[in-house]
Scaffold this motif. Structure first.
Motif, short mmCIF file in Angstrom:
data_model
loop_
_atom_site.label_atom_id
_atom_site.label_comp_id
_atom_site.label_asym_id
_atom_site.label_seq_id
_atom_site.Cartn_x
_atom_site.Cartn_y
_atom_site.Cartn_z
N LEU A 160 0.81 -1.22 0.00
CA LEU A 160 0.00 0.00 0.00
C LEU A 160 0.84 1.27 0.00
O LEU A 160 0.44 2.27 -0.59
CB LEU A 160 -0.93 0.02 1.22
N ALA A 161 1.97 1.24 0.70
CA ALA A 161 2.79 2.44 0.87
C ALA A 161 4.23 2.15 0.43
O ALA A 161 4.89 1.28 0.99
CB ALA A 161 2.77 2.90 2.33
N GLY A 162 4.70 2.88 -0.57
CA GLY A 162 6.09 2.79 -1.01
C GLY A 162 6.89 3.95 -0.45
O GLY A 162 6.40 5.08 -0.38
N SER A 163 8.13 3.69 -0.03
CA SER A 163 8.94 4.70 0.65
C SER A 163 10.26 4.93 -0.07
O SER A 163 10.89 4.00 -0.56
CB SER A 163 9.22 4.29 2.10
N VAL A 164 10.67 6.19 -0.09
CA VAL A 164 11.98 6.59 -0.59
C VAL A 164 12.67 7.33 0.55
O VAL A 164 12.21 8.38 0.98
CB VAL A 164 11.87 7.51 -1.82
N PHE A 165 13.78 6.76 1.05
CA PHE A 165 14.45 7.33 2.21
C PHE A 165 15.46 8.40 1.79
O PHE A 165 15.87 8.47 0.63
CB PHE A 165 15.17 6.24 3.00
N GLN A 166 15.86 9.20 2.78
CA GLN A 166 16.82 10.27 2.52
C GLN A 166 18.15 9.71 2.04
O GLN A 166 18.79 10.26 1.14
CB GLN A 166 17.03 11.09 3.80
N ASN A 167 18.59 8.60 2.62
CA ASN A 167 19.81 7.92 2.18
C ASN A 167 19.40 6.64 1.47
O ASN A 167 19.03 5.65 2.11
CB ASN A 167 20.71 7.60 3.38
N PRO A 168 19.45 6.60 0.12
CA PRO A 168 18.93 5.43 -0.60
C PRO A 168 19.65 4.14 -0.27
O PRO A 168 19.07 3.05 -0.40
CB PRO A 168 19.12 5.82 -2.07
N LYS A 169 20.91 4.21 0.18
CA LYS A 169 21.64 2.98 0.48
C LYS A 169 21.02 2.20 1.62
O LYS A 169 21.20 0.98 1.71
CB LYS A 169 23.10 3.31 0.81
N THR A 170 20.26 2.88 2.49
CA THR A 170 19.67 2.18 3.62
C THR A 170 18.47 1.33 3.22
O THR A 170 17.95 0.58 4.05
CB THR A 170 19.23 3.18 4.70
N GLN A 171 18.01 1.42 1.97
CA GLN A 171 16.85 0.63 1.58
C GLN A 171 17.17 -0.38 0.48
O GLN A 171 16.26 -0.99 -0.07
CB GLN A 171 15.71 1.55 1.13
N TYR A 172 18.46 -0.57 0.19
CA TYR A 172 18.84 -1.56 -0.81
C TYR A 172 19.04 -2.93 -0.16
O TYR A 172 19.63 -3.04 0.91
CB TYR A 172 20.14 -1.14 -1.52
N VAL B 98 2.77 7.02 -1.86
CA VAL B 98 4.22 7.06 -2.01
C VAL B 98 4.75 8.13 -1.07
O VAL B 98 4.30 9.28 -1.10
CB VAL B 98 4.64 7.34 -3.46
N ILE B 99 5.70 7.74 -0.24
CA ILE B 99 6.25 8.61 0.79
C ILE B 99 7.72 8.86 0.47
O ILE B 99 8.49 7.92 0.28
CB ILE B 99 6.13 7.95 2.19
N MET B 100 8.10 10.13 0.39
CA MET B 100 9.46 10.50 -0.01
C MET B 100 10.09 11.41 1.04
O MET B 100 9.50 12.42 1.44
CB MET B 100 9.44 11.22 -1.36
#
Length: 493
Positions: free
Chosen positions: A80-92, A160-162
């Motif tokens: 339901l909710a997709g997230s883009v974090f401030q530091n993209p490396k933390t979500q890979y 979508v949360i950015m």
């Protein structure tokens, strides 16, 4: 959200205090405000990471598409909710970009044909088709961010949360991001953005929520917010809404750089006014070696190495030079080479008129990395600034002044890894300035910083240059480049 209050267990401070907000389908809502005002915590509450992973005391109600985000199973929120974090490396989760885009679909048990279709579709929509099959470790910060945005939407979320999604993006990639948000809105997706760089959202955002001291203190309609005079925006600590004046200034600095380069070509290499020169420099790296594992899926051929010739450049003491250009053009590879962290493919780097080796460059230079998590080692902020130094009286006094100048005095006893992204960035900059090196290089130093802290960084850079150091700043931040750089090199040219 309704009457939400959240206090982090680790620090005990109230990060969100009585916040209520609603985001409708097809609407883009922007959270803005100074660093530390609670924007990132609101993002974590919206995607369920707080209090599930970021522990703390929670009260109030948070609902995403009818799912209790605070107490329900987080796997119910995933589609339901997709997230883009401030530091993209933390979500890979994968070392390969194609595998990273496929990863959410695999977790949902989709058939292989559907996964391939979704990966190809989202890569095309977000302009990352050329990045498929690449090693994540070989991508620039901006390229990682673009892939992270694509991965956040591959499941077709309704929200979508950015969090600072454009912090590492060049102008072209920001335009792509703007177009992507438009597409999401047209498809009925709700978009919640926490952002300092506001200009790209003009005409896209429907509402702006001004945050201050853990509260939402004011809500603006888009037309109301965009009509505010620049001085009012600056007084609220927000970044500029119109970047055209800054872009004209940067264009002028780039033009003068070309003239300066022509003058350098006729100068002498040991005239005493130059710290560092390059002559016929070619930078790059070899293709990554991949193990031939029978179960390792590779949708694309191994991506080759990278190399490019660099126009002869000069760095002088007392000067701030901006290094700009599109994502992936070699900016970070160049500064790693200039500071001795990478070897050039060919050409020469001259230090004080003499050919320099890697250890010579490391001795005089200090690189503040784009991902500052790689260079924070001490158990406290105060110790980080004096790591490896004798803490005598003058050093301690200079350190305390630096903490005050960087607005870090209140967190001096905190562990550096417990700070916000902007605070970590300032700690790394402070460590660079404390070293007194002759060449200070900063890779995206204002990523994730608000207006006042961006200006603080500019003032400190000017102070370092005034003390006789050469300063090289890798940046996509046109406000920083226009306000503080003496000249600009554009590697895209």
């Amino acid at each position: 959200m309704k009457d939400v209050v959240f206090r982090y267990a680790r620090t005990g401070g109230t990060a969100v205090d009585g916040v209520s907000l609603t985001v409708h389908a097809g609407e883009c809502v922007v959270l803005c405000g100074a660093s530390g005002c609670g924007k990132t915590t609101l993002i974590r509450l919206a995607n369920g990471l707080a209090p599930a992973f970021f522990r703390g005391d929670f009260s109030g109600e948070t609902s995403v598409c009818g799912v209790d985000a605070a107490h329900g199973p987080i796997d119910r929120l995933t589609p339901l909710a997709g997230s883009v974090f401030q530091n993209p490396k933390t979500q890979y989760f994968n070392a390969d970009t194609t595998d990273e885009l496929a990863f959410p679909c695999e977790n949902m048990g989709m058939p292989a044909e559907e996964i391939d279709r979704r990966v190809e579709d989202v890569a095309r929509r977000f302009g990352v088709t050329g990045l498929l099959g690449r090693s994540v470790s070989r991508l620039s910060g901006g390229q990682r961010q673009r892939v992270a945005v694509a991965a956040a939407t591959v499941l077709g979320p309704r929200l979508v949360i950015m969090d600072e999604p454009t912090g590492n993006l060049d102008a072209a990639a920001i335009d792509d991001m703007r177009a992507a948000v438009w597409r999401l809105k047209d498809e009925g997706v709700a978009v919640l953005v926490a952002e300092h760089r506001l200009a790209w959202l003009n005409g896209v955002a429907d509402r702006y929520l001004l945050c201050d001291r853990a509260r939402i203190v004011r809500e603006y309609r888009s037309d109301e917010f965009l009509s505010l005079p620049p001085e009012r925006i600056a007084a609220m600590g927000l970044r500029a809404l119109d970047l055209e004046p800054y872009r004209r200034r940067v264009a002028g600095l780039v033009t003068r750089t070309a003239d300066a380069a022509e003058d350098d070509a006729h100068g002498t290499e040991d005239d005493g006014t130059v710290l560092l020169r390059t002559r016929g420099l070619v930078i790059g790296y070899d293709a990554p070696r991949r193990p031939a594992l029978p179960w390792a899926r590779r949708r694309d051929a191994t991506h080759g190495g990278f190399s490019r010739a660099i126009p002869d450049m000069t760095l002088r003491p007392g000067e701030i030079v901006g290094l700009m250009g599109r994502n992936g053009c070699g900016k970070t590879t160049l500064v790693r080479t200039l500071t001795g962290l990478a070897r050039p493919i060919s050409g020469r780097i001259l230090l004080d008129g003499k050919t320099a080796r890697a250890h010579d460059l490391a001795r005089v230079g200090f690189l503040v990395m784009q991902d500052v998590n790689h260079q924070l080692f001490a158990d406290g902020v105060r110790e980080e600034l004096t790591l490896g130094m004798d803490e005598d009286g003058p050093t301690a006094m200079r350190r305390d002044r630096m903490l005050a100048d960087l607005d870090l005095a209140d967190v001096a006893d905190r562990h550096p890894m417990s700070l916000s992204g902007g605070q970590k960035q300032r700690v790394a900059i402070g460590a660079a300035l404390m070293c007194g090196k002759r060449l200070v290089v900063l890779d995206e130093p204002t990523s994730g910083l608000d207006r006042s802290h961006m200006e603080q960084v500019g003032v400190l850079l000017r102070d370092v240059a005034r003390r006789g150091a050469a300063v090289l700043v890798v940046t996509h931040d046109e406000e920083l480049a226009a306000g503080w750089c003496d000249r600009v090199m554009d590697l895209s040219r």
